[in-house]
Design an enzyme around this catalytic site. Structure first.
Site, mmCIF file in Angstrom:
data_model
loop_
_atom_site.group_PDB
_atom_site.id
_atom_site.type_symbol
_atom_site.label_atom_id
_atom_site.label_comp_id
_atom_site.label_asym_id
_atom_site.label_seq_id
_atom_site.Cartn_x
_atom_site.Cartn_y
_atom_site.Cartn_z
ATOM 1 N N THR A 13 23.857 59.941 -42.660
ATOM 2 C CA THR A 13 25.178 60.532 -42.417
ATOM 3 C C THR A 13 26.286 59.499 -42.622
ATOM 4 O O THR A 13 27.257 59.750 -43.347
ATOM 5 C CB THR A 13 25.255 61.073 -40.966
ATOM 6 O OG1 THR A 13 24.176 61.975 -40.782
ATOM 7 C CG2 THR A 13 26.561 61.770 -40.682
ATOM 8 N N ALA A 43 20.255 51.031 -50.838
ATOM 9 C CA ALA A 43 18.859 51.096 -50.395
ATOM 10 C C ALA A 43 18.686 52.309 -49.493
ATOM 11 O O ALA A 43 19.476 52.514 -48.567
ATOM 12 C CB ALA A 43 18.485 49.827 -49.637
ATOM 13 N N ARG A 45 15.479 55.018 -47.675
ATOM 14 C CA ARG A 45 14.031 55.166 -47.457
ATOM 15 C C ARG A 45 13.462 56.324 -48.255
ATOM 16 O O ARG A 45 12.346 56.269 -48.743
ATOM 17 C CB ARG A 45 13.756 55.401 -45.966
ATOM 18 C CG ARG A 45 13.991 54.157 -45.128
ATOM 19 C CD ARG A 45 13.511 54.340 -43.693
ATOM 20 N NE ARG A 45 13.935 53.196 -42.885
ATOM 21 C CZ ARG A 45 14.900 53.240 -41.975
ATOM 22 N NH1 ARG A 45 15.543 54.358 -41.723
ATOM 23 N NH2 ARG A 45 15.213 52.152 -41.291
ATOM 24 N N LYS A 105 24.401 49.579 -33.094
ATOM 25 C CA LYS A 105 24.615 49.041 -31.733
ATOM 26 C C LYS A 105 23.314 48.580 -31.083
ATOM 27 O O LYS A 105 23.300 47.609 -30.327
ATOM 28 C CB LYS A 105 25.324 50.070 -30.844
ATOM 29 C CG LYS A 105 24.706 51.454 -30.824
ATOM 30 C CD LYS A 105 25.432 52.383 -31.748
ATOM 31 C CE LYS A 105 24.541 53.560 -32.114
ATOM 32 N NZ LYS A 105 25.203 54.586 -32.867
ATOM 33 N N GLU A 129 32.733 46.933 -36.118
ATOM 34 C CA GLU A 129 33.649 47.879 -35.470
ATOM 35 C C GLU A 129 33.005 49.258 -35.295
ATOM 36 O O GLU A 129 33.229 49.939 -34.284
ATOM 37 C CB GLU A 129 34.923 48.016 -36.316
ATOM 38 C CG GLU A 129 36.032 48.793 -35.668
ATOM 39 C CD GLU A 129 36.500 48.156 -34.362
ATOM 40 O OE1 GLU A 129 37.189 47.141 -34.417
ATOM 41 O OE2 GLU A 129 36.175 48.686 -33.283
ATOM 42 N N VAL A 132 30.672 50.658 -32.002
ATOM 43 C CA VAL A 132 31.123 51.156 -30.696
ATOM 44 C C VAL A 132 32.263 52.157 -30.866
ATOM 45 O O VAL A 132 33.292 51.844 -31.461
ATOM 46 C CB VAL A 132 31.607 49.991 -29.782
ATOM 47 C CG1 VAL A 132 32.024 50.515 -28.417
ATOM 48 C CG2 VAL A 132 30.519 48.941 -29.624
ATOM 49 N N GLU A 190 22.098 60.780 -32.852
ATOM 50 C CA GLU A 190 21.247 59.857 -33.595
ATOM 51 C C GLU A 190 20.088 60.654 -34.196
ATOM 52 O O GLU A 190 19.795 61.780 -33.761
ATOM 53 C CB GLU A 190 20.676 58.791 -32.646
ATOM 54 C CG GLU A 190 21.724 57.944 -31.963
ATOM 55 C CD GLU A 190 22.590 57.169 -32.942
ATOM 56 O OE1 GLU A 190 22.060 56.387 -33.724
ATOM 57 O OE2 GLU A 190 23.823 57.372 -32.940
ATOM 58 N N LYS A 205 26.312 50.212 -26.438
ATOM 59 C CA LYS A 205 27.739 49.980 -26.713
ATOM 60 C C LYS A 205 28.390 49.216 -25.551
ATOM 61 O O LYS A 205 29.217 48.324 -25.760
ATOM 62 C CB LYS A 205 28.441 51.322 -26.951
ATOM 63 C CG LYS A 205 27.921 52.033 -28.211
ATOM 64 C CD LYS A 205 28.359 53.492 -28.261
ATOM 65 C CE LYS A 205 27.782 54.193 -29.478
ATOM 66 N NZ LYS A 205 27.965 55.652 -29.434
ATOM 67 N N GLY A 303 30.207 60.822 -35.730
ATOM 68 C CA GLY A 303 30.424 61.673 -36.896
ATOM 69 C C GLY A 303 30.684 60.833 -38.135
ATOM 70 O O GLY A 303 31.026 59.650 -38.050
#
Ligand code: HSE
Length: 431
Positions: A13, A43, A45, A105, A129, A132, A190, A205, A303
């Site tokens: 995503t 790269a 998977r 994170k 950046e 978190v 996730e 985080k 997102g």
């Protein structure tokens, strides 16, 4: 310097979002920064997987070391997820002097010490950046804008998925699983949403924020973490009646000259507090510094696009680092506090819900255990119901050490008049 070669490690995503955003705003970035970012290798998977955003076939590899070994690639953006492979990538990329950007994170929370030691030794900058609070520029703010402050506290709603679920459960009476399904379909969660709902994504985080604020890498075993899996509509409703909203809250506190407190757990927060109105996928972070006072950050915490926006910001900084050497590689240890307070001695007020037999003497037995533990009751609700045998009993408890409260509740749970498992939640007054 006209163009900078980038390697993208990961095309899920966020990776696909970064690729698309780089194309969409290429001209703007060029006008503002005077450089063009050129993705030279990607790269992934599973190259055969059908995706909404396609990657040019000639750039694709299944081996991230192709990015590390490509001399035309100056910056590697790691968006793979997991920790083992990304850690290996970081070790090789630092040795090869590639600048690194990551949104990972878990990687930083678990391996921050090693990564930043390697980075300092090799003089390789690392930007994170996007790790978190999605699109909120909190890392930059802590590191740069607030560099002159001691941090008294940092409170945050740091997991978009949990906040989305709690909001849907609160506003639309949706059940937990339905709301989680929605969050997943929006791309907030996730790949494995366990870490979102068990509190650990927010905890990773919080570890990064606390480490930056206090100058030492925290060990995850030292912090208290709880998730939202067991939050029931009943507790959301009682909290509302009492004037509170339930949020998954990360709390970081420093009492001057003391150890720091770090926790993530579902907590009742007063409806009138600004964090209570942070809903859906939005994250918010409330900083209290000794010079700046209170400062509030609000924005989309998960997102594709918000996270990609933070990666673009990091790319701009990385482009500057290519041209000019930097004073810090991304983390400067300063150890002003250096220790985390033991969970059992952290003080909090609590919400306690019990299912009990509805007969004389029950409240007295419970109050007796709390009294012996020196825990005061600030209010009690027992809804008048039709069932004359059993009832809910909700007690709001005054400030007490977490260890003493848990111990007292364990004793209460053994009373024969108490049915099922007691629910003990923190109440945060932001004092
Ligand atoms: N799964 C994370 C969240 C994404 O829901 O907040 C951003 O780290």
């Amino acid at each position: 310097m006209e163009s900078i070669g980038i390697g993208l490690a990961g095309f899920g995503t966020v990776g696909a979002g970064v690729f698309q955003a780089l194309q969409r705003n290429a001209e703007l970035l060029y006008r503002r920064l005077g450089v063009r970012f050129e993705v030279r290798r990607i790269a992934m998977r599973h190259p055969a997987k059908k995706r909404a955003i396609a990657a040019p076939e000639k750039l694709i590899t299944t081996d991230w070391s192709d990015l590390v070994n490509d001399p035309s690639i100056r910056i590697i953006v790691e968006l793979m997820g997991g920790t083992e492979e990304p850690l290996n990538l970081f070790r090789s990329a630092i040795a090869a002097k590639k600048i690194l950007i990551t949104a990972n994170k878990a990687l930083l929370a678990n391996h921050g010490i090693e990564i930043f030691q390697l980075a300092e030794a090799a003089n390789v900058p690392i930007f994170y950046e996007a790790a978190v609070a999605g699109g909120i520029p909190i890392i930059k703010s802590l590191r740069e804008a607030f560099v002159g402050n001691h941090f008294e506290s940092i409170h945050g709603i740091l997991n978009g998925t949990s906040n989305y679920i709690l909001t849907r459960m609160t506003e639309s009476n949706m059940d937990f699983h339905q709301a989680l399904g929605e969050a997943q379909s929006h791309g907030f969660a996730e790949a494995d949403p366990t870490l979102d709902v068990n509190g650990w994504d927010a905890a990773h985080k919080a570890i990064i924020l606390a480490s930056l604020a206090y100058g030492f890498w925290l060990n995850s075993v030292d912090i208290q973490v709880g998730g939202i899996e067991n939050i029931s509509p009943l507790d959301i409703q009682f909290a509302r009646e009492l004037g509170y909203t339930i949020k998954l809250l990360a709390s970081i506190r420093s009492h001057l000259d003391e150890k720091i407190e770090v926790s993530v757990h579902p907590a009742l927060i007063p409806q009138a507090h600004v964090l209570a109105s942070v809903n859906g996928v939005f994250n918010a972070i409330l900083i209290r510094g000794d010079i700046v006072g209170e400062s509030l950050f609000y924005g989309r915490g998960a997102g594709q696009d918000p996270t990609a926006s933070s990666v673009l910001g990091d790319l701009a900084e990385a482009a500057q680092a290519v041209a000019f050497p930097r004073a810090s590689c991304g983390f400067k240890p300063h150890n002003l506090r250096g220790q985390v307070k033991e969970a059992h001695s952290c003080v909090s007020s609590f919400y306690l819900r019990l299912d009990v037999d509805d007969r004389p003497g029950v409240l007295a037995q419970i109050a007796n255990i709390l009294g012996r533990a020196q825990i005061g009751i600030s209010s009690v609700i027992q809804p008048e119901g039709k069932d004359t045998h059993q009832t809910h009993l909700v007690l709001m408890l005054h400030n007490a050490p977490t260890g003493a409260a848990s111990e007292a509740v364990s004793q209460i749970a053994t009373l024969s008049c108490v049915k099922g498992k007691p629910v003990l939640l923190h109440v945060e007054h932001f004092a």
